[in-house]
Design a protein around this motif. Sequence first.
Motif, PDB file in Angstrom:
ATOM      1  N   SER A 145      25.578  36.415  45.006  1.00  0.00           N
ATOM      2  CA  SER A 145      24.686  35.418  44.419  1.00  0.00           C
ATOM      3  C   SER A 145      24.751  34.160  45.272  1.00  0.00           C
ATOM      4  O   SER A 145      25.724  33.957  46.016  1.00  0.00           O
ATOM      5  N   PRO A 146      23.721  33.320  45.226  1.00  0.00           N
ATOM      6  CA  PRO A 146      23.718  32.096  46.040  1.00  0.00           C
ATOM      7  C   PRO A 146      24.977  31.273  45.811  1.00  0.00           C
ATOM      8  O   PRO A 146      25.486  31.188  44.699  1.00  0.00           O
ATOM      9  N   GLY A 147      25.453  30.661  46.888  1.00  0.00           N
ATOM     10  CA  GLY A 147      26.661  29.856  46.801  1.00  0.00           C
ATOM     11  C   GLY A 147      27.914  30.593  47.221  1.00  0.00           C
ATOM     12  O   GLY A 147      28.988  29.997  47.289  1.00  0.00           O
ATOM     13  N   HIS A 148      27.780  31.900  47.508  1.00  0.00           N
ATOM     14  CA  HIS A 148      28.925  32.687  47.932  1.00  0.00           C
ATOM     15  C   HIS A 148      28.726  33.182  49.363  1.00  0.00           C
ATOM     16  O   HIS A 148      27.615  33.245  49.863  1.00  0.00           O
ATOM     17  N   LEU A 149      29.832  33.574  49.981  1.00  0.00           N
ATOM     18  CA  LEU A 149      29.823  34.008  51.369  1.00  0.00           C
ATOM     19  C   LEU A 149      28.921  35.224  51.559  1.00  0.00           C
ATOM     20  O   LEU A 149      28.971  36.175  50.775  1.00  0.00           O
ATOM     21  N   HIS A 150      28.114  35.189  52.595  1.00  0.00           N
ATOM     22  CA  HIS A 150      27.270  36.340  52.950  1.00  0.00           C
ATOM     23  C   HIS A 150      27.265  36.485  54.469  1.00  0.00           C
ATOM     24  O   HIS A 150      27.086  35.505  55.191  1.00  0.00           O
ATOM     25  N   PRO A 151      27.437  37.702  54.986  1.00  0.00           N
ATOM     26  CA  PRO A 151      27.548  37.883  56.444  1.00  0.00           C
ATOM     27  C   PRO A 151      26.290  37.548  57.219  1.00  0.00           C
ATOM     28  O   PRO A 151      26.346  37.357  58.429  1.00  0.00           O
ATOM     29  N   ASN A 152      25.144  37.479  56.554  1.00  0.00           N
ATOM     30  CA  ASN A 152      23.896  37.187  57.265  1.00  0.00           C
ATOM     31  C   ASN A 152      23.556  35.699  57.318  1.00  0.00           C
ATOM     32  O   ASN A 152      22.498  35.334  57.820  1.00  0.00           O
ATOM     33  N   LEU A 153      24.442  34.872  56.801  1.00  0.00           N
ATOM     34  CA  LEU A 153      24.230  33.430  56.863  1.00  0.00           C
ATOM     35  C   LEU A 153      25.225  32.821  57.851  1.00  0.00           C
ATOM     36  O   LEU A 153      26.408  32.689  57.553  1.00  0.00           O
ATOM     37  N   ALA A 154      24.724  32.482  59.027  1.00  0.00           N
ATOM     38  CA  ALA A 154      25.560  31.887  60.060  1.00  0.00           C
ATOM     39  C   ALA A 154      25.725  30.389  59.807  1.00  0.00           C
ATOM     40  O   ALA A 154      25.029  29.797  58.983  1.00  0.00           O
ATOM     41  N   TRP A 155      26.632  29.777  60.543  1.00  0.00           N
ATOM     42  CA  TRP A 155      26.888  28.345  60.374  1.00  0.00           C
ATOM     43  C   TRP A 155      25.656  27.517  60.673  1.00  0.00           C
ATOM     44  O   TRP A 155      25.399  26.506  60.023  1.00  0.00           O
ATOM     45  N   SER A 156      24.856  27.923  61.652  1.00  0.00           N
ATOM     46  CA  SER A 156      23.635  27.169  61.967  1.00  0.00           C
ATOM     47  C   SER A 156      22.684  27.116  60.772  1.00  0.00           C
ATOM     48  O   SER A 156      21.979  26.122  60.572  1.00  0.00           O
ATOM     49  N   LEU A 157      22.665  28.168  59.957  1.00  0.00           N
ATOM     50  CA  LEU A 157      21.819  28.179  58.753  1.00  0.00           C
ATOM     51  C   LEU A 157      22.419  27.293  57.666  1.00  0.00           C
ATOM     52  O   LEU A 157      21.700  26.561  56.985  1.00  0.00           O
ATOM     53  N   TYR A 158      23.739  27.369  57.517  1.00  0.00           N
ATOM     54  CA  TYR A 158      24.379  26.521  56.500  1.00  0.00           C
ATOM     55  C   TYR A 158      24.204  25.036  56.829  1.00  0.00           C
ATOM     56  O   TYR A 158      24.053  24.214  55.913  1.00  0.00           O
TER      57      TYR A 158
END
Length: 390
Positions: A145-158
């Motif tokens: 769910s949103p707000g938790h770690l996901h492998p497809n979200l890189a630091w540049s996206l965060y």
Amino acid sequence: MHIVWRRLSCQYQELTPLRPRAGVARSVNTTQVAANWLIGREIVEEEQSGKKRAGYGRKLLADLSARMLKDFGRGYSVDNLEAFRLFYLAYPSLISETLSRKSLAAQKSDAPSRISDLSEIRQTGRAELAVEMKSGHTASGNSWSPGHLHPNLAWSLYRLLLKVESLEARAFYEVEAIKNNWSARELERQINSLLFERLTRSKDKVGLLKLATKGQEIARPVDVFKDPVVLEFLGLPESPRLIESDLEQALINNLQAFLLELGKGFAFVSRQERISLDGDHFYIDLVFYHTILKCYALIDLKVGKLNHGDLGQLQLYVNYYDQERRTQGDNPSLGLILCTDKNDAVVKYTLGPGQQKKIFASRYQLHLLTEAELKTEIRRELKELTSPGN
């Protein structure tokens, strides 16, 4: 200060060896996100005692930055450390609560050998962390769910997500970035074009919550088209001398960006498609097929204010496609007019209840909207729809 530095040093050394063993860029990105979050947590929980605002100014960050730059190289400037701090504050549950409690408990020990986050996690829950980082599920087995770690979200996206103040909007962009595999550039463009705000214009509280937790779901024709449509990527000036052929050519030249703005499911079919009716020829500006709704989507371009004749022409195109081009398995065709201005009451009474479910009119903007402009647009539409006689 020295204790915090030892903890960060141990965390970094434990995280770094994971990179070459991972073998894929996604694991490297996930490890970087986790490392940045851990650093942010140290700053907030240890130096700020869990408070959101720190009273020490930037001196601690400057000292930490100097040490980390010396030992680990680039990437640990004061601005980056501030970003890590804000990252933890924005995503306090990024790593599952169970693992977070274990690592925090380890850090409370005075023994230097037990300070390391990853060392403790390896002994007590490395399998759970691997599942969390690899599959997008939390250590407890719940769906992501949103707000938790996901492998497809890189630091540049965060880094881009941190700029979104609204929690609902930030969650929406998380979901959409994952579902659509957006690059950082694509995510930035969707945030800057106020995609979330445009999609929420007609949503009630239930619809807003659904949008924030599940992203954009397309089940009906009304879910497909945005209003306004933002075409800033064309680089065209807002000029009364703009002609429809120039607009069409610019859209074709920037088809990839246009498809991104239209949203998921659109596949380009043709331009200037000719319809011949008893010797009279008509030309549909752009034809798409929507792979989710399983139907043709016809787009007509209008430079200037929309009138009832424009709507009638699009109705002709849609009716023709339904009778002559639609094949078994296709749903009824959809039509969209892109115009610079429209009277919503004219649209309403020209189309009637039935046609309004398949023919739509949206304004297009040749520049990125501001939130103030979008609010003004919404107020203007509400005023038109609620004025006497409508």
